[in-house]
Every structure is written in structure tokens, then in C-alpha cells.
Scaffold this active site. Structure first.
Site, PDB file in Angstrom:
ATOM      1  N   ASP A   1      -6.286  -3.133  -7.644  1.00  0.00           N
ATOM      2  CA  ASP A   1      -6.930  -3.693  -6.459  1.00  0.00           C
ATOM      3  C   ASP A   1      -7.246  -5.155  -6.730  1.00  0.00           C
ATOM      4  O   ASP A   1      -7.369  -5.563  -7.896  1.00  0.00           O
ATOM      5  CB  ASP A   1      -8.216  -2.932  -6.108  1.00  0.00           C
ATOM      6  CG  ASP A   1      -8.647  -3.229  -4.675  1.00  0.00           C
ATOM      7  OD1 ASP A   1      -8.144  -2.567  -3.754  1.00  0.00           O
ATOM      8  OD2 ASP A   1      -9.450  -4.148  -4.476  1.00  0.00           O
TER       9      ASP A   1
ATOM     10  N   TYR B   1     -14.667 -11.972  -0.169  1.00  0.00           N
ATOM     11  CA  TYR B   1     -15.410 -10.764  -0.558  1.00  0.00           C
ATOM     12  C   TYR B   1     -16.639 -11.108  -1.387  1.00  0.00           C
ATOM     13  O   TYR B   1     -17.726 -10.571  -1.166  1.00  0.00           O
ATOM     14  CB  TYR B   1     -14.509  -9.790  -1.340  1.00  0.00           C
ATOM     15  CG  TYR B   1     -13.531  -9.065  -0.454  1.00  0.00           C
ATOM     16  CD1 TYR B   1     -13.971  -8.080   0.429  1.00  0.00           C
ATOM     17  CD2 TYR B   1     -12.181  -9.365  -0.478  1.00  0.00           C
ATOM     18  CE1 TYR B   1     -13.071  -7.418   1.261  1.00  0.00           C
ATOM     19  CE2 TYR B   1     -11.277  -8.702   0.351  1.00  0.00           C
ATOM     20  CZ  TYR B   1     -11.734  -7.738   1.219  1.00  0.00           C
ATOM     21  OH  TYR B   1     -10.864  -7.080   2.045  1.00  0.00           O
TER      22      TYR B   1
ATOM     23  N   ARG C   1      -5.894  12.026  -6.909  1.00  0.00           N
ATOM     24  CA  ARG C   1      -6.935  11.015  -6.939  1.00  0.00           C
ATOM     25  C   ARG C   1      -8.339  11.610  -6.982  1.00  0.00           C
ATOM     26  O   ARG C   1      -9.217  11.072  -7.635  1.00  0.00           O
ATOM     27  CB  ARG C   1      -6.709  10.155  -5.694  1.00  0.00           C
ATOM     28  CG  ARG C   1      -7.751   9.232  -5.293  1.00  0.00           C
ATOM     29  CD  ARG C   1      -7.632   7.862  -5.859  1.00  0.00           C
ATOM     30  NE  ARG C   1      -8.552   7.077  -5.086  1.00  0.00           N
ATOM     31  CZ  ARG C   1      -9.858   7.179  -5.196  1.00  0.00           C
ATOM     32  NH1 ARG C   1     -10.384   7.981  -6.091  1.00  0.00           N
ATOM     33  NH2 ARG C   1     -10.647   6.470  -4.434  1.00  0.00           N
TER      34      ARG C   1
ATOM     35  N   ARG D   1       0.816  -1.224   0.000  1.00  0.00           N
ATOM     36  CA  ARG D   1       0.000   0.000   0.000  1.00  0.00           C
ATOM     37  C   ARG D   1       0.842   1.264   0.000  1.00  0.00           C
ATOM     38  O   ARG D   1       0.441   2.290   0.565  1.00  0.00           O
ATOM     39  CB  ARG D   1      -0.971   0.024   1.200  1.00  0.00           C
ATOM     40  CG  ARG D   1      -2.065  -1.020   1.133  1.00  0.00           C
ATOM     41  CD  ARG D   1      -3.141  -0.574   0.169  1.00  0.00           C
ATOM     42  NE  ARG D   1      -4.169  -1.593   0.009  1.00  0.00           N
ATOM     43  CZ  ARG D   1      -5.257  -1.666   0.760  1.00  0.00           C
ATOM     44  NH1 ARG D   1      -5.474  -0.786   1.694  1.00  0.00           N
ATOM     45  NH2 ARG D   1      -6.129  -2.607   0.549  1.00  0.00           N
TER      46      ARG D   1
ATOM     47  N   ARG E   1      -3.275   6.425   0.260  1.00  0.00           N
ATOM     48  CA  ARG E   1      -3.749   7.614   0.967  1.00  0.00           C
ATOM     49  C   ARG E   1      -2.787   8.260   1.942  1.00  0.00           C
ATOM     50  O   ARG E   1      -3.060   9.353   2.420  1.00  0.00           O
ATOM     51  CB  ARG E   1      -5.051   7.283   1.697  1.00  0.00           C
ATOM     52  CG  ARG E   1      -6.209   7.184   0.744  1.00  0.00           C
ATOM     53  CD  ARG E   1      -7.400   6.621   1.438  1.00  0.00           C
ATOM     54  NE  ARG E   1      -7.066   5.324   1.986  1.00  0.00           N
ATOM     55  CZ  ARG E   1      -7.873   4.606   2.741  1.00  0.00           C
ATOM     56  NH1 ARG E   1      -9.043   5.068   3.062  1.00  0.00           N
ATOM     57  NH2 ARG E   1      -7.501   3.427   3.178  1.00  0.00           N
TER      58      ARG E   1
HETATM   59  O1  CP3 Z   1       0.031  -1.640  -2.458  1.00  0.00           O
HETATM   60  C1  CP3 Z   1      -0.174  -0.691  -3.251  1.00  0.00           C
HETATM   61  O2  CP3 Z   1       0.238   0.449  -3.062  1.00  0.00           O
HETATM   62  C2  CP3 Z   1      -0.883  -0.972  -4.553  1.00  0.00           C
HETATM   63  C3  CP3 Z   1      -2.248  -0.769  -4.528  1.00  0.00           C
HETATM   64  C4  CP3 Z   1      -3.196  -1.722  -3.817  1.00  0.00           C
HETATM   65  C5  CP3 Z   1      -4.510  -1.308  -3.505  1.00  0.00           C
HETATM   66  N1  CP3 Z   1      -5.192  -2.392  -3.048  1.00  0.00           N
HETATM   67  C6  CP3 Z   1      -5.048   0.039  -3.720  1.00  0.00           C
HETATM   68  C7  CP3 Z   1      -6.122   0.495  -2.820  1.00  0.00           C
HETATM   69  C8  CP3 Z   1      -3.077  -3.064  -3.448  1.00  0.00           C
HETATM   70  C9  CP3 Z   1      -1.873  -3.985  -3.510  1.00  0.00           C
HETATM   71  C10 CP3 Z   1      -4.358  -3.476  -2.974  1.00  0.00           C
HETATM   72  C11 CP3 Z   1      -4.649  -4.854  -2.568  1.00  0.00           C
HETATM   73  C12 CP3 Z   1      -5.858  -5.122  -1.781  1.00  0.00           C
HETATM   74  N2  CP3 Z   1      -7.106  -4.602  -1.918  1.00  0.00           N
HETATM   75  C13 CP3 Z   1      -5.917  -6.095  -0.745  1.00  0.00           C
HETATM   76  C14 CP3 Z   1      -4.768  -6.961  -0.329  1.00  0.00           C
HETATM   77  C15 CP3 Z   1      -3.833  -6.203   0.525  1.00  0.00           C
HETATM   78  C16 CP3 Z   1      -4.295  -6.066   1.947  1.00  0.00           C
HETATM   79  O3  CP3 Z   1      -4.453  -4.910   2.376  1.00  0.00           O
HETATM   80  O4  CP3 Z   1      -4.461  -7.079   2.613  1.00  0.00           O
HETATM   81  C17 CP3 Z   1      -7.218  -6.098  -0.237  1.00  0.00           C
HETATM   82  C18 CP3 Z   1      -7.743  -6.957   0.907  1.00  0.00           C
HETATM   83  C19 CP3 Z   1      -7.974  -5.158  -0.997  1.00  0.00           C
HETATM   84  C20 CP3 Z   1      -9.403  -4.802  -0.865  1.00  0.00           C
HETATM   85  C21 CP3 Z   1      -9.527  -3.379  -0.450  1.00  0.00           C
HETATM   86  N3  CP3 Z   1      -9.443  -2.316  -1.348  1.00  0.00           N
HETATM   87  C22 CP3 Z   1      -9.644  -2.845   0.859  1.00  0.00           C
HETATM   88  C23 CP3 Z   1      -9.780  -3.666   2.121  1.00  0.00           C
HETATM   89  C24 CP3 Z   1      -9.612  -1.446   0.732  1.00  0.00           C
HETATM   90  C25 CP3 Z   1      -9.605  -0.427   1.850  1.00  0.00           C
HETATM   91  C26 CP3 Z   1     -10.826   0.376   1.999  1.00  0.00           C
HETATM   92  C27 CP3 Z   1     -10.487   1.716   2.616  1.00  0.00           C
HETATM   93  O5  CP3 Z   1     -10.813   2.722   1.981  1.00  0.00           O
HETATM   94  O6  CP3 Z   1      -9.896   1.728   3.708  1.00  0.00           O
HETATM   95  C28 CP3 Z   1      -9.499  -1.136  -0.637  1.00  0.00           C
HETATM   96  C29 CP3 Z   1      -9.411   0.210  -1.255  1.00  0.00           C
HETATM   97  C30 CP3 Z   1      -8.064   0.595  -1.720  1.00  0.00           C
HETATM   98  N4  CP3 Z   1      -7.296  -0.165  -2.545  1.00  0.00           N
HETATM   99  C31 CP3 Z   1      -7.388   1.810  -1.429  1.00  0.00           C
HETATM  100  C32 CP3 Z   1      -6.172   1.762  -2.131  1.00  0.00           C
HETATM  101  C33 CP3 Z   1      -5.124   2.832  -2.220  1.00  0.00           C
HETATM  102  C34 CP3 Z   1      -7.887   2.960  -0.544  1.00  0.00           C
HETATM  103  C35 CP3 Z   1      -9.086   3.633  -1.059  1.00  0.00           C
HETATM  104  C36 CP3 Z   1      -8.908   4.796  -2.009  1.00  0.00           C
HETATM  105  O7  CP3 Z   1      -7.828   5.390  -2.185  1.00  0.00           O
HETATM  106  O8  CP3 Z   1      -9.952   5.135  -2.591  1.00  0.00           O
END
Ligand code: CP3
Length: 345
Positions: free
Chosen positions: A73, A150, A37, A24, A28
């Protein structure tokens, strides 16, 4: 040009310094990410290759990390085939009509390359930019069990009650679901490598919710099939999950080159549990919230646990928390590069 240190460490080779990147890292915690974004679903940002490529590069420029991870994602392929997924800010993936019965298998059609041209274009753009610094791009996907959690639960869950009910009440259907997810995951991963990704990470983030028996019966065979189906590509692979201390030996048998270790397990103990294959991890992301000095101290603890054996990729034990001060991560990169001498003869 020399092989990047990150790739060398993934293969357990001697390296000049310990490589570091952060799960990540693109997200954010970065003001430049928030500025670019805007609002709207993250899926919209991902569908714009120029924007997604730029976000992929932001942490590389700021931190000088040893690898980039594609801005994408784990639900992207399922969104692309029209399963009806959205990602709600602050909450995570939400499914309009969750997977419930055999009828829903038809909604999980094969992923076609035409469905993910936005992703492959992002990979192409990012790889082109990263060439200047010879920084490898990591492609990724969700592992079948974590994606299933999910699709079946319909939203993030703490107890995994719905998916466990399905798994035990209708194991045949659950297996058919995993079969579909294996196919889609393999297509998604292979497409990223075909366009220039040089390593792959499989996120089985929620595998830690399973017992050893459940992991062995359901998650492990599906995960192994994914790794088997990308083995011919010759790129290093990383398997990661949270709360997986009791599963690490089993996970390690799934076939990845590297095992991700979350922060619950001391890195030296983790290394033993995975049979001394290369490890990635495992600074508690919460220890980066108190500013630079505390983050550096915590990073040194991880380096000490890692020892000087080859095959350590420094990372957090899970993703960067949104409230993290980027300067704390910059300080972590510096201390890892300066003091992490794993594998130096
Ligand atoms: O790692 C990186 O920087 C690359 C980008 C990345 C994202 N998601 C972008 C994202 C990666 C590798 C993921 C993987 C992902 N997505 C996982 C596996 C990693 C982990 O955390 O265990 C999972 C479970 C997801 C599903 C998901 N997507 C979740 C649980 C969330 C968080 C919701 C929140 O807003 O807190 C997301 C959204 C997400 N994916 C964000 C980002 C940067 C944040 C929301 C946004 O910027 O709009």
C-alpha cells in the site's frame, strides 16, 4: 528468455499482443483473496511476506495478466517509520496525529532498509515464483503529493481543504514536507527494484485535485525528483493519477516512461496530451460491473481508441472495484490478448 511483452510495451516497442494488468488486481474482488486475508488491517497482511507474496500471485494465476503488482500500500513506508498510520477497511488510510507543523518533520525520519524487510522479502518471494512464467513484478509507491494529502488531512478527503490550506498558507513548510516524502519514496522504490521488481509505478492518485499552477509549483518538482533518482535503475516507470485530464501534459514532463490515463480522457486524446509516449489505461472500472459481455464491449472501445500504435498497456482507468465479478476481468484479458494488436507491423 524474451523480454516480457509488458516491458516491451512500456518502452514503446513493437509487441505480439497488447499487455494487460489491472490496478488493484490483488484485492477484494477475488474470492481467493478474501479467503486468505481474513479480518484485521491490511497492514498486517502486508507484514507477512509469505501471505503478501501469495496475494500478489493470485491474479496472475487466475487471469494470466502480463504483470504482477506487489501486494502493498502507499502508506507502508510511513507505517514502517512509525508515523502512526492505519488502513481502515472501506475507508482507507487514517493517521492518528496528522502532519500539522514543523515539529512533525522529525516524525518523518529517513526510511532504512531494516524498516522494510517484510516488503523486500515479499518482493524476493514473488519474483522467484513469477520467474516460471517470466511475468514481471511492478513495484510502486505513492507520489509525494498524494501521500502528503493523507498525512496532512489525516483521512481520505473529498475537498482537500486542509492540505490546500497548508500549501498556500505555509508553502515553505509544505515544501519541506514534500522533500521528506521524496527521500522516503526513492528509498522505498529503489529497494523494490534491488530485490527484483522490473518496473515501477508512482500513484499520484489525487493530483487531479490540483490546479495547473498548484501542480506545477508543488507536485511536479517533487515527482520529477523521484523519477530522476530512480532513472539509473533502467526500469520502466509509470505515473498515474485520477481526474488528471487537465494536467496530463505537465505530468508527462515529470520523467516517467509511461503515462497512466484515467477513464475520463479518451485514450487517443490522452496519447496526444502526453506527447505520444507509451500510455496505460483506461477502461472505466464501473463498466466491468455488468458482467462479461458488457465488460468485453467496453474493452473493445478502449482498444479501438488505442489504435494500432505501439506503446499501449491495457489497464483500467482506476482500481478494480470490490464488487467486480472476476469472470468479467478474465473476459477482458482474453479480448485484449486476442484482439489487441497494437504495434504489430
Ligand atoms: O493494485 C494492487 O493490486 C496492489 C495492491 C495495492 C493496494 N493499495 C492494496 C490495498 C495498491 C497498488 C494500492 C495503492 C493505493 N493505496 C493507492 C493508489 C491507488 C489508487 O487506488 O488510487 C491509494 C490511494 C491507497 C490508499 C488506500 N488503501 C485506499 C484508498 C484504500 C481503500 C480502502 C477500502 O477499504 O476501500 C486502501 C486499502 C487497500 N489497499 C485495500 C487493498 C487491497 C483494500 C482493503 C483490504 O483488503 O483490507
Amino acid at each position: 528468455m524474451n523480454d516480457p511483452v509488458f516491458l516491451q510495451a512500456c518502452r514503446g516497442e513493437q509487441v505480439s499482443h497488447v499487455p494487460v494488468w489491472f490496478m488493484r488486481q490483488a484485492g477484494r474482488s477475488l474470492p481467493e483473496y478474501r479467503a486468505l486475508r481474513g479480518s484485521g488491517s491490511i497492514l498486517e497482511a502486508i507484514s507477512d511476506p509469505a501471505l503478501a507474496s501469495e496475494i500478489t500471485l493470485q491474479p496472475v494465476r487466475r487471469y494470466g495478466v502480463d504483470a504482477a503488482i506487489l501486494f502493498s500500500d502507499i502508506v507502508v513506508p510511513y507505517h514502517a517509520i512509525g508515523f502512526g498510520v492505519d488502513v481502515v477497511p472501506g475507508r482507507g488510510p487514517v493517521i492518528a496525529a496528522p502532519f500539522q507543523s514543523a515539529d512533525d518533520l522529525a516524525r518523518l525520519r529517513d526510511l532504512e532498509l531494516a524498516d522494510i524487510t517484510h516488503v523486500t522479502e515479499t518482493v524476493t518471494l514473488a519474483v522467484k515464483e513469477l520467474a516460471a512464467t517470466n511475468t514481471p513484478l511492478i513495484g510502486f509507491a505513492g507520489a509525494p503529493f498524494t501521500v502528503a494529502s493523507y498525512l496532512v488531512e489525516g483521512a481520505p478527503t473529498r475537498d482537500f481543504a486542509v492540505i490546500k490550506s497548508l500549501m498556500h498558507q505555509d508553502p515553505v513548510l509544505f515544501q519541506l514536507l514534500l522533500d521528506r516524502l521524496v527521500e522516503i519514496t526513492v528509498t522505498f522504490l529503489r529497494a523494490q527494484v534491488a530485490h527484483g521488481a522490473r518496473a515501477l509505478q508512482l500513484f499520484d492518485s489525487w493530483a487531479g485535485s490540483l490546479t495547473r499552477d498548484e501542480y506545477q509549483r508543488f507536485a511536479l518538482p517533487a515527482t520529477r525528483r523521484v523519477f530522476d533518482a530512480v532513472a539509473d535503475l533502467g526500469v520502466p516507470t509509470i505515473l498515474f493519477g485520477v481526474g488528471t485530464g487537465e494536467l496530463l501534459d505537465l505530468m508527462s514532463s515529470a520523467g516517467s516512461t509511461v503515462m497512466g490515463i484515467d477513464w475520463h480522457v479518451d485514450l487517443d486524446a490522452g496519447r496526444r496530451r502526453v506527447g505520444h509516449k507509451p500510455v496505460q489505461g483506461n477502461l472505466d472500472p464501473a463498466r466491468c460491473l455488468g458482467g462479461e459481455a458488457l465488460a468485453v464491449e467496453a474493452a473493445r472501445e478502449v482498444l479501438a481508441r488505442a489504435g494500432r500504435d505501439a506503446g499501449h498497456i491495457f489497464n483500467l482507468g482506476h482500481g478494480v472495484l470490490p464488487a467486480t465479478d472476476p469472470d468479467a476481468l478474465a473476459a477482458v484479458v482474453q479480448v485484449v490478448h486476442d484482439e489487441g494488436k497494437a504495434g504489430v507491423r
